[in-house]
Scaffold this motif. Sequence first.
Motif, PDB file in Angstrom:
ATOM      1  N   UNK A 162       0.835  -1.198   0.000  1.00  0.00           N
ATOM      2  CA  UNK A 162       0.000   0.000   0.000  1.00  0.00           C
ATOM      3  C   UNK A 162       0.868   1.246   0.000  1.00  0.00           C
ATOM      4  N   UNK A 163       0.289   2.340  -0.398  1.00  0.00           N
ATOM      5  CA  UNK A 163       0.959   3.643  -0.374  1.00  0.00           C
ATOM      6  C   UNK A 163       0.051   4.637   0.326  1.00  0.00           C
ATOM      7  N   UNK A 164       0.653   5.450   1.168  1.00  0.00           N
ATOM      8  CA  UNK A 164      -0.058   6.504   1.881  1.00  0.00           C
ATOM      9  C   UNK A 164       0.697   7.810   1.661  1.00  0.00           C
ATOM     10  N   UNK A 176      14.824  -6.078   8.619  1.00  0.00           N
ATOM     11  CA  UNK A 176      13.724  -6.851   8.068  1.00  0.00           C
ATOM     12  C   UNK A 176      13.849  -8.336   8.395  1.00  0.00           C
ATOM     13  N   UNK A 177      15.048  -8.858   8.483  1.00  0.00           N
ATOM     14  CA  UNK A 177      15.249 -10.271   8.771  1.00  0.00           C
ATOM     15  C   UNK A 177      15.018 -10.641  10.223  1.00  0.00           C
ATOM     16  N   UNK A 178      14.721  -9.673  11.073  1.00  0.00           N
ATOM     17  CA  UNK A 178      14.557  -9.939  12.500  1.00  0.00           C
ATOM     18  C   UNK A 178      13.171 -10.476  12.823  1.00  0.00           C
ATOM     19  N   UNK A 179      12.290 -10.547  11.828  1.00  0.00           N
ATOM     20  CA  UNK A 179      10.921 -10.951  12.087  1.00  0.00           C
ATOM     21  C   UNK A 179      10.088  -9.808  12.618  1.00  0.00           C
ATOM     22  N   UNK A 180      10.590  -8.620  12.519  1.00  0.00           N
ATOM     23  CA  UNK A 180       9.974  -7.429  13.079  1.00  0.00           C
ATOM     24  C   UNK A 180       9.602  -6.486  11.940  1.00  0.00           C
ATOM     25  N   UNK A 181      10.348  -5.435  11.760  1.00  0.00           N
ATOM     26  CA  UNK A 181      10.125  -4.528  10.638  1.00  0.00           C
ATOM     27  C   UNK A 181      11.334  -3.655  10.401  1.00  0.00           C
ATOM     28  N   UNK A 240       3.633  -5.432   3.786  1.00  0.00           N
ATOM     29  CA  UNK A 240       3.355  -6.068   5.059  1.00  0.00           C
ATOM     30  C   UNK A 240       2.877  -7.498   4.883  1.00  0.00           C
ATOM     31  N   UNK A 241       3.186  -8.330   5.844  1.00  0.00           N
ATOM     32  CA  UNK A 241       2.713  -9.704   5.839  1.00  0.00           C
ATOM     33  C   UNK A 241       1.306  -9.812   6.415  1.00  0.00           C
ATOM     34  N   UNK A 242       0.767  -8.694   6.920  1.00  0.00           N
ATOM     35  CA  UNK A 242      -0.553  -8.679   7.540  1.00  0.00           C
ATOM     36  C   UNK A 242      -1.565  -8.131   6.539  1.00  0.00           C
ATOM     37  N   UNK A 243      -2.415  -9.002   6.033  1.00  0.00           N
ATOM     38  CA  UNK A 243      -3.425  -8.577   5.057  1.00  0.00           C
ATOM     39  C   UNK A 243      -4.477  -7.683   5.709  1.00  0.00           C
ATOM     40  N   UNK A 244      -5.061  -6.807   4.887  1.00  0.00           N
ATOM     41  CA  UNK A 244      -6.143  -5.909   5.307  1.00  0.00           C
ATOM     42  C   UNK A 244      -5.729  -4.990   6.460  1.00  0.00           C
ATOM     43  N   UNK A 245      -4.527  -4.455   6.393  1.00  0.00           N
ATOM     44  CA  UNK A 245      -4.046  -3.622   7.501  1.00  0.00           C
ATOM     45  C   UNK A 245      -3.949  -2.139   7.152  1.00  0.00           C
ATOM     46  N   UNK A 246      -4.512  -1.727   6.020  1.00  0.00           N
ATOM     47  CA  UNK A 246      -4.401  -0.318   5.626  1.00  0.00           C
ATOM     48  C   UNK A 246      -5.033   0.613   6.670  1.00  0.00           C
ATOM     49  N   UNK A 253      10.405  10.366   1.546  1.00  0.00           N
ATOM     50  CA  UNK A 253       9.849   9.076   1.152  1.00  0.00           C
ATOM     51  C   UNK A 253      10.253   8.022   2.174  1.00  0.00           C
ATOM     52  N   UNK A 254       9.271   7.264   2.640  1.00  0.00           N
ATOM     53  CA  UNK A 254       9.514   6.212   3.612  1.00  0.00           C
ATOM     54  C   UNK A 254       9.107   4.871   3.023  1.00  0.00           C
ATOM     55  N   UNK A 255       9.950   3.869   3.241  1.00  0.00           N
ATOM     56  CA  UNK A 255       9.635   2.491   2.860  1.00  0.00           C
ATOM     57  C   UNK A 255       9.580   1.672   4.132  1.00  0.00           C
ATOM     58  N   UNK A 256       8.498   0.924   4.289  1.00  0.00           N
ATOM     59  CA  UNK A 256       8.333   0.071   5.460  1.00  0.00           C
ATOM     60  C   UNK A 256       8.181  -1.367   4.986  1.00  0.00           C
ATOM     61  N   UNK A 257       8.994  -2.240   5.560  1.00  0.00           N
ATOM     62  CA  UNK A 257       8.888  -3.678   5.320  1.00  0.00           C
ATOM     63  C   UNK A 257       8.473  -4.293   6.653  1.00  0.00           C
ATOM     64  N   UNK A 258       7.203  -4.649   6.762  1.00  0.00           N
ATOM     65  CA  UNK A 258       6.624  -5.101   8.027  1.00  0.00           C
ATOM     66  C   UNK A 258       6.362  -6.602   7.984  1.00  0.00           C
ATOM     67  N   UNK A 259       6.814  -7.279   8.999  1.00  0.00           N
ATOM     68  CA  UNK A 259       6.552  -8.710   9.117  1.00  0.00           C
ATOM     69  C   UNK A 259       5.853  -8.995  10.432  1.00  0.00           C
TER      70      UNK A 259
END
Length: 99
Positions: A4-6, A23-28, A46-52, A72-78
């Motif tokens: 998603x983009x905000x 990102x490899x920590x299982x966190x974000x 994100x690995x969490x569906x429907x989280x917008x 510009x921010x990039x978030x890789x969420x797990x």
Amino acid sequence: MEQMSLSFPATRTVSGKSLAGVVGSGDMEVLFTADQGKSLTVDIITSVDNSKVRWQALFDRIALTGNLPAGHMQIHDFGATPGVARIRIEQVFEEVSHA
């Protein structure tokens, strides 16, 4: 995986780049690159569906502090909790504030 983009109006300008989390920590992981524009754009994977709605609410709360820099921010969420997500976001903002 959901993508998603905000976009939010920026309240200040900063310079530089910053990174918080792993990102490899299982966190974000949060990466931020400042620019001289008038908005903060956020791209989230994100690995969490429907989280917008959750992400929108989190950034709306942060925006109330008047602390959104242009860039510009990039978030890789797990699956990070909202509290951890906010900490990581505030960490990158703090780092570029002192660049």
